[in-house]
Design an enzyme around this catalytic site. Structure first.
Site, PDB file in Angstrom:
ATOM      1  N   SER A   1      -5.699-103.421  -6.942  1.00  0.00           N
ATOM      2  CA  SER A   1      -6.435-104.607  -7.360  1.00  0.00           C
ATOM      3  C   SER A   1      -6.620-105.574  -6.178  1.00  0.00           C
ATOM      4  CB  SER A   1      -5.714-105.267  -8.549  1.00  0.00           C
ATOM      5  OG  SER A   1      -6.534-106.226  -9.177  1.00  0.00           O
TER       6      SER A   1
ATOM      7  N   ASP B   1     -11.517 -99.961 -17.129  1.00  0.00           N
ATOM      8  CA  ASP B   1     -10.929-101.172 -16.543  1.00  0.00           C
ATOM      9  C   ASP B   1     -11.699-102.409 -17.019  1.00  0.00           C
ATOM     10  OD1 ASP B   1      -9.984-103.238 -14.887  1.00  0.00           O
ATOM     11  OD2 ASP B   1      -9.650-101.869 -13.201  1.00  0.00           O
TER      12      ASP B   1
ATOM     13  N   HIS C   1      -6.815-101.329 -16.396  1.00  0.00           N
ATOM     14  CA  HIS C   1      -6.480-101.896 -15.082  1.00  0.00           C
ATOM     15  C   HIS C   1      -5.017-101.597 -14.770  1.00  0.00           C
ATOM     16  CE1 HIS C   1      -7.448-104.338 -11.640  1.00  0.00           C
ATOM     17  NE2 HIS C   1      -6.401-105.104 -11.835  1.00  0.00           N
TER      18      HIS C   1
END
Length: 229
Positions: free
Chosen positions: A119, A174, A208
């Site tokens: 991320s 995600d 995610h």
């Protein structure tokens, strides 16, 4: 605000089982620490590789109503056209380059170092690798995007990583960093790095986060780019 990381605790480290001849530096996501990723790396470790999972400094994050949390740089918004923390991203990249320099001083050449992250950490690893004059063994970019993308490829003009292998992974479900961002990033990377070296893998149903198949792919990538000496 994002100085030389002196305020952040020492990185979580998974030492090599024998003499370290290679290293993986892996950067966590927003609000996290390096500990969880150190555990993940320990589960896929190679005996000659040292794994370094630094902790981001604590700072107010605009996206989260200025609440202070571990963050490599400020995030103002998540849309592709959101304003970005230009100075903070560049400073954070310098901090990571200093971390790579430290490992080189410790005896591991930069071409035996993989830089990666998840991320926000993956975003920083991409930006750092593409603006670095240190030749790296590879980049692992999980569930992320390329920061300051409109400044590329000019920002990479003096980069020595035009041939660097990149493993980019993204969950197809995600909700935070949509797959579209990953696809756009992959296409942008192909204009900066040798397109044959960009490997973009997606995972059905993955949100995610990470999954076993992704970690297996990361393990295989590390083993290929960092074989025993």
């Amino acid at each position: 605000m994002c100085g030389n990381n002196m305020s952040a605790p020492l990185p979580a480290i998974v030492p090599a089982a024998r003499k370290a001849t290679a290293a993986v530096i892996f950067l966590h996501g927003l609000g996290d620490t390096g500990h969880g990723w150190a555990e993940a790396m320990a589960s896929i470790r190679s005996p000659h590789v040292k794994y370094i999972c630094p902790h981001a400094p604590i700072m107010p994050v605009s996206l989260n109503m200025n609440m202070s949390m571990p963050s490599w740089f400020d995030i103002i918004g998540l849309s592709p056209d959101a304003q970005e923390d230009d100075a903070g991203i560049k400073q954070a990249a310098e901090n990571i380059k200093a971390l790579i320099d430290q490992e080189v001083k410790n005896g591991i050449p930069s071409h035996r170092i993989i830089l990666g992250g998840f991320s926000q950490g993956g975003a920083l690893s991409l930006y750092t690798a593409l603006t670095s004059n240190q030749k790296l063994a590879g980049v692992v970019a999980l569930s992320c995007w390329l920061p300051l993308r409109t400044s590329f490829p000019q920002a990479a003009a003096s980069c020595t990583n035009k041939e660097v292998p990149v493993l980019q992974c993204h969950g197809e479900s995600d909700p935070l960093v949509p797959l579209m961002f990953g696809s756009m990033t992959s296409e942008k990377l192909k204009t900066i790095v040798n397109p044959a070296n960009i490997h973009f893998k997606t995972y059905p149903g993955l949100a995610h986060s990470s999954c076993n198949q992704e970690m297996t792919d990361v393990k295989q990538f590390i083993e290929k780019q960092l074989p025993p000496c």
